[in-house]
Design a protein around this motif. Structure first.
Motif, PDB file in Angstrom:
ATOM      1  N   VAL A  81       0.858  -1.189   0.000  1.00  9.16           N
ATOM      2  CA  VAL A  81       0.000   0.000   0.000  1.00  9.16           C
ATOM      3  C   VAL A  81       0.892   1.236   0.000  1.00  9.16           C
ATOM      4  N   THR A  82       0.697   2.105  -0.977  1.00  8.55           N
ATOM      5  CA  THR A  82       1.470   3.350  -1.052  1.00  8.55           C
ATOM      6  C   THR A  82       0.544   4.528  -1.221  1.00  8.55           C
ATOM      7  N   LEU A  83       1.034   5.692  -0.805  1.00  8.28           N
ATOM      8  CA  LEU A  83       0.283   6.941  -0.985  1.00  8.28           C
ATOM      9  C   LEU A  83       1.216   7.934  -1.666  1.00  8.28           C
ATOM     10  N   LYS A  84       0.792   8.459  -2.818  1.00  5.02           N
ATOM     11  CA  LYS A  84       1.592   9.395  -3.604  1.00  5.02           C
ATOM     12  C   LYS A  84       0.999  10.787  -3.477  1.00  5.02           C
ATOM     13  N   ASP A  85       1.849  11.724  -3.080  1.00  6.26           N
ATOM     14  CA  ASP A  85       1.417  13.116  -2.916  1.00  6.26           C
ATOM     15  C   ASP A  85       2.446  13.994  -3.614  1.00  6.26           C
ATOM     16  N   GLY A  86       2.225  14.281  -4.872  1.00 11.03           N
ATOM     17  CA  GLY A  86       3.226  15.000  -5.653  1.00 11.03           C
ATOM     18  C   GLY A  86       4.463  14.131  -5.814  1.00 11.03           C
ATOM     19  N   ASP A  87       5.615  14.655  -5.404  1.00 14.38           N
ATOM     20  CA  ASP A  87       6.862  13.891  -5.481  1.00 14.38           C
ATOM     21  C   ASP A  87       7.074  13.008  -4.259  1.00 14.38           C
ATOM     22  N   ASN A  88       6.210  13.141  -3.294  1.00 10.87           N
ATOM     23  CA  ASN A  88       6.341  12.379  -2.047  1.00 10.87           C
ATOM     24  C   ASN A  88       5.617  11.041  -2.157  1.00 10.87           C
ATOM     25  N   LEU A  89       6.344   9.949  -1.983  1.00 12.01           N
ATOM     26  CA  LEU A  89       5.748   8.614  -2.019  1.00 12.01           C
ATOM     27  C   LEU A  89       5.924   7.953  -0.657  1.00 12.01           C
ATOM     28  N   ILE A  90       4.798   7.610  -0.023  1.00  9.23           N
ATOM     29  CA  ILE A  90       4.821   7.012   1.319  1.00  9.23           C
ATOM     30  C   ILE A  90       4.433   5.542   1.222  1.00  9.23           C
ATOM     31  N   ASN A  91       5.284   4.693   1.756  1.00  7.07           N
ATOM     32  CA  ASN A  91       4.988   3.266   1.824  1.00  7.07           C
ATOM     33  C   ASN A  91       4.292   2.991   3.154  1.00  7.07           C
ATOM     34  N   LEU A  92       2.993   2.695   3.112  1.00  7.97           N
ATOM     35  CA  LEU A  92       2.226   2.514   4.339  1.00  7.97           C
ATOM     36  C   LEU A  92       2.621   1.245   5.081  1.00  7.97           C
ATOM     37  N   ASN A  93       3.094   0.235   4.370  1.00 13.07           N
ATOM     38  CA  ASN A  93       3.555  -0.986   5.037  1.00 13.07           C
ATOM     39  C   ASN A  93       4.783  -0.689   5.889  1.00 13.07           C
ATOM     40  N   GLU A  94       5.702   0.114   5.331  1.00 12.10           N
ATOM     41  CA  GLU A  94       6.887   0.494   6.094  1.00 12.10           C
ATOM     42  C   GLU A  94       6.516   1.407   7.259  1.00 12.10           C
ATOM     43  N   MET A  95       5.566   2.313   7.020  1.00  8.96           N
ATOM     44  CA  MET A  95       5.114   3.187   8.103  1.00  8.96           C
ATOM     45  C   MET A  95       4.513   2.362   9.238  1.00  8.96           C
ATOM     46  N   PHE A  96       3.716   1.358   8.889  1.00  8.92           N
ATOM     47  CA  PHE A  96       3.136   0.476   9.901  1.00  8.92           C
ATOM     48  C   PHE A  96       4.238  -0.217  10.702  1.00  8.92           C
ATOM     49  N   ALA A  97       5.236  -0.750   9.995  1.00  7.81           N
ATOM     50  CA  ALA A  97       6.321  -1.471  10.670  1.00  7.81           C
ATOM     51  C   ALA A  97       7.147  -0.547  11.564  1.00  7.81           C
ATOM     52  N   ASN A  98       7.323   0.711  11.131  1.00 10.39           N
ATOM     53  CA  ASN A  98       8.190   1.638  11.871  1.00 10.39           C
ATOM     54  C   ASN A  98       7.482   2.350  13.008  1.00 10.39           C
TER      55      ASN A  98
END
Length: 578
Positions: free
Chosen positions: A188-205
């Motif tokens: 699962v990823t969220l793209k906001d302009g040039d910013n790409l957030i990996n939600l799986n990594e966010m969950f793990a961190n």
């Protein structure tokens, strides 16, 4: 039967502060679509934010799930469809899309009879046919792909939609938590302009998951709690979420149930996090309302579920937290330190003025505030004592007569003997009936006569004795507090008692006032009856004047001590906090 879709959307409840819910619904649909395809690898959900002057304007949710095949499209066209009811779907999500967005455009490639097809349609309230199929037919490609475009967020929701992409991502994780726990194969990823957030990594961190899921029952209904520690909680609180069908529905601040649990929890020597508990249960799945914002349960029934959950959470957090009593004690200390710092700023520190009163050192408001904290704490301690009398004993040691490393430091500034009698407010420690105590040891407060004084000139004429009997003490076979006190007074009168500097305590012929604080149980009442103690009208206090030793002994119950202190301070506290 004709269905008025405009009326259906108009009657769909979506408060403005829940502006994320249409996105939640789209992402949940993507998770379920991937589950239906049962693809074990290379599964993804990609969320793209489109902005207008920093505010989110449109959202695109793409996945490679099973897509809008004929069955799913038919369900989409059916109001209150039960097609995915086995997954807890209420058929309300698409109406929330139109509640918040002007238009929804969907493109989906899917397989039907082993042939890949592509379907494109729009969903809005402007066209005569609200679901308008633009095209459908055979597709030359061979991959599953569905793109949901939520276009033009309405102004009333745009203003409440979070701006920060990290916040949106974290709230998505919190709302869809079970999918991030059990569906790790879905990227699962969220793209906001040039910013790409990996939600799986966010969950793990950011989320520390305890695999020990606790199961419990309330009136024959089964539940389970998942324990999570969050590094970055959006609301900066320890919270409890009640969920239905793998989705967060209602949240509660745990501090409303577990006193003083408002700060981050220290889970190890290096790390502090917020606690987040998630409750799941079949009865919750069956009784969530159509808007997924509440439950169709009796308020008492839901309250019982919350109360039982809080007990389990409290038990779980014991290993991470100070006892509730210590938190309150720390609060008292912090308030007092604030008073002292304020006084130093206002008056300047003067070593010769160490004996000045607390009121002169700090504002009256802060002084009364400190008293209120102490009174609230002691009032709750009597109730908690029914479950464990060590609580009240701990409060005696740390609140009423707090101990320092050196005996000479126990002065009127750091005790709360005003709880027993306002005259004792400015008394300081003089000595006790325990010759083995040295300057570097704590006073053993419980079951030990302690001598206090508010003057320096000898012989002393205003000497008092305090004695805290062990809460709920029942065994008086070896020695009872009355005999213990009388022996100490006899030693004082005969010059055998020593002060904190190991010098003789010289007393004149003035009356010695004794305060024995104790639970008035049957065993102690028998002893006092045999000594001819007089009983007060409220039956919570007994007194005896010992003629030979010139001592007035008052035996006061813990309950009465606290009740009288509250009554004496009520006017000041009410004036301050009204």
């Amino acid at each position: 039967m004709f269905v008025d879709l405009i009326g259906k959307v108009r009657n769909t409840y979506l408060p403005r502060h829940e502006s994320l819910f249409p996105l939640f619904e789209a992402v949940i649909n993507s998770f379920q679509s991937i589950e239906s395809l049962n693809n074990k690898s290379n599964s993804y959900i990609q969320i793209t934010l489109e902005r207008d002057n920093d505010l989110v304007k449109s959202i695109i949710v793409e996945d490679n799930g099973i897509g809008f095949n004929n069955s799913n499209f038919k369900s989409f066209n059916t109001v209150d469809s039960k097609y995915k009811s086995f997954k807890g779907c209420l058929g309300i999500g698409r109406f929330k899309w139109l509640k918040a967005f002007e238009n929804v455009k969907i493109e989906s490639t899917y397989m039907e009879n082993k042939i890949f097809l592509k379907r494109i349609f729009t969903f809005n309230l402007k066209n005569r046919d609200q679901i308008y199929e633009l095209s459908t037919g055979k597709w030359d490609g061979d991959i599953y792909k569905t793109v949901v475009n939520l276009e033009n967020l309405k102004n009333e929701y745009k203003e409440h939609f979070p701006i920060n992409a990290d916040e949106i991502s974290l709230k998505l994780i919190e709302h869809c938590l079970p999918y991030f726990i059990y569906r790790k194969n879905i990227s699962v990823t969220l793209k906001d302009g040039d910013n790409l957030i990996n939600l799986n990594e966010m969950f793990a961190n950011t989320m520390k998951l305890d695999r020990n899921i606790v199961k419990f029952s309330v009136k024959d209904n089964d539940f389970e709690i998942v324990h999570i520690f969050e590094a970055n909680s959006i609301i900066k609180e320890n919270i409890l979420s009640v969920c239905a069908n793998n989705r967060e529905v209602k949240t509660y601040k745990i501090s409303d149930y577990i006193t003083d649990l408002t700060a981050k929890i220290k889970i190890d020597e290096k790390e502090e996090r917020y606690y987040h508990g998630y409750i799941y249960g079949g009865i919750l799945d069956k009784n969530v309302n159509n808007e997924r914002l509440d439950f169709n349960l009796d308020s008492i029934e839901l309250e019982n579920i919350i109360d039982e959950s809080i007990k389990i959470i409290h038990d779980y957090l014991k290993k991470y937290l100070k006892p509730d009593s210590q938190n309150k004690i720390d609060k008292i200390e912090a308030t007092k330190n604030e008073c002292d710092e304020s006084a130093e700023k206002e008056n300047g520190y003067d070593e010769s003025a160490e004996k000045e009163t607390v009121i002169s050192k700090s504002s009256l408001v802060k002084y009364i505030s400190q008293r209120k904290i102490v009174l609230d704490l002691l009032k709750s301690s009597v109730t908690m004592n029914k479950n464990g009398n060590d609580i009240l004993e701990e409060y005696v040691h740390k609140v009423i007569f707090p101990l320092k490393n050196k005996l000479s430091e126990v002065t009127f500034e750091n005790h709360n003997l005003w709880l027993m009698d306002e005259k004792l407010t400015y008394y300081s420690y003089l000595g006790c009936n325990n010759a083995s105590l040295k300057e570097d040891s704590d006073i053993f407060v419980i079951n030990n006569p302690i001598c206090i004084i508010n003057e320096e000139d000898k012989p002393y004429s205003s000497l008092s004795i305090i004695y805290f009997n062990k809460p709920m003490k029942v065994d008086y076979n070896s020695i009872n507090p009355i005999d213990d006190i009388l022996k100490y007074i006899s030693d004082l009168r005969s010059g055998k008692a020593l002060d904190r500097l190991d010098r003789t305590i010289a007393v004149d012929d003035s009356i010695i006032n004794v305060y024995l604080i104790s639970d008035l149980n049957f065993e102690l009442l028998e002893i006092m009856e045999s000594r001819d103690f007089m009983i007060a009208s409220d039956k919570l206090e007994y007194s005896l004047y010992h003629r030979n030793l010139k001592a007035l002994i008052r035996v006061i119950s813990y309950d009465k001590m606290i009740q009288d202190a509250i009554s004496r301070n009520k006017v000041l506290v009410d004036k301050l906090f009204s």
